[in-house]
Design a protein around this motif. Structure first.
Motif, PDB file in Angstrom:
ATOM      1  N   THR A   1       0.743   9.038 -22.464  1.00 17.18           N
ATOM      2  CA  THR A   1       2.052   9.024 -21.795  1.00 17.18           C
ATOM      3  C   THR A   1       2.454   7.595 -21.413  1.00 17.18           C
ATOM      4  O   THR A   1       3.630   7.222 -21.558  1.00 17.18           O
TER       5      THR A   1
ATOM      6  N   ASP B   1       4.755  17.182 -26.097  1.00 12.96           N
ATOM      7  CA  ASP B   1       3.385  17.268 -25.599  1.00 12.96           C
ATOM      8  C   ASP B   1       2.867  18.655 -25.962  1.00 12.96           C
ATOM      9  O   ASP B   1       3.367  19.661 -25.464  1.00 12.96           O
TER      10      ASP B   1
ATOM     11  N   GLU C   1       2.440  13.849 -28.243  1.00 16.26           N
ATOM     12  CA  GLU C   1       1.116  13.801 -27.620  1.00 16.26           C
ATOM     13  C   GLU C   1       0.329  15.047 -28.031  1.00 16.26           C
ATOM     14  O   GLU C   1       0.903  16.107 -28.212  1.00 16.26           O
TER      15      GLU C   1
HETATM   16 MG    MG Z   1       0.193  12.721 -21.335  1.00 16.71          MG
END
Ligand code: MG
Ligand code: ADP
Length: 135
Positions: free
Chosen positions: A41, A79, A107
């Motif tokens: 992140t 994510d 991610e």
């Molecule tokens: Mg993350």
């Protein structure tokens, strides 16, 4: 081609992300892997800044799966940590974003490796020391 970069602080990781963000173009796909706390992140925040996204816009899309940020181009931040399977990813409309008007940063791409196109930039982040990360 493979390349390796080492950062020694969260700020250096951010700066590395900014460098990528300056180069990123619509249609690009960046897959990020590495354990919780690796720095995915932080890196994405840097990329978003380099792509002209206002600071503070980038949060964590863990529950939304994918969030759009408006910069020089649209940066989509996904994510996949909580994803159960590839079918669930199809349901989000994620695949419609691949190769489209924005750049897609993902991610936990290792959750669904097949979701990455062949020409994706794949980045693995490994913690070396407490504040050292290898990309
Ligand atoms: Mg993350
Ligand atoms: P992830 O998204 O991979 O779970 P985050 O970016 O949310 O990871 O968090 C990374 C954590 O590691 C933060 O607490 C950050 O302060 C810490 N950290 C320590 N050194 C580094 C580094 N070199 N690069 C990135 N994060 C680092």
């Amino acid at each position: 081609m493979r390349a390796s970069f080492t950062t020694r602080s969260p700020e250096e990781t951010h700066a590395l992300g900014v460098r990528l963000g300056l180069l990123i173009r619509a249609g690009d796909f960046v897959g990020l892997s590495g354990d919780l706390g690796a720095g995915k992140t932080h890196f994405v925040r840097g990329v978003a800044q380099g792509a002209g996204v206002g600071s503070g816009e980038v949060s964590s899309p863990t529950f939304a799966i994918v969030l759009p940020y408006c910069g020089r181009i649209t940066v989509y931040h996904a994510d996949l940590y909580r994803l159960r399977d590839a079918d669930e990813l199809y349901a989000t409309g994620f695949h419609d974003l691949v190769g489209e008007d924005g750049a897609l940063l993902v991610e936990w791409i290792d959750q669904v490796p097949d979701a990455a196109p062949k020409d994706a930039l794949m980045i693995r982040i490994e913690p070396l020391e407490e504040t050292e990360r290898q990309f």
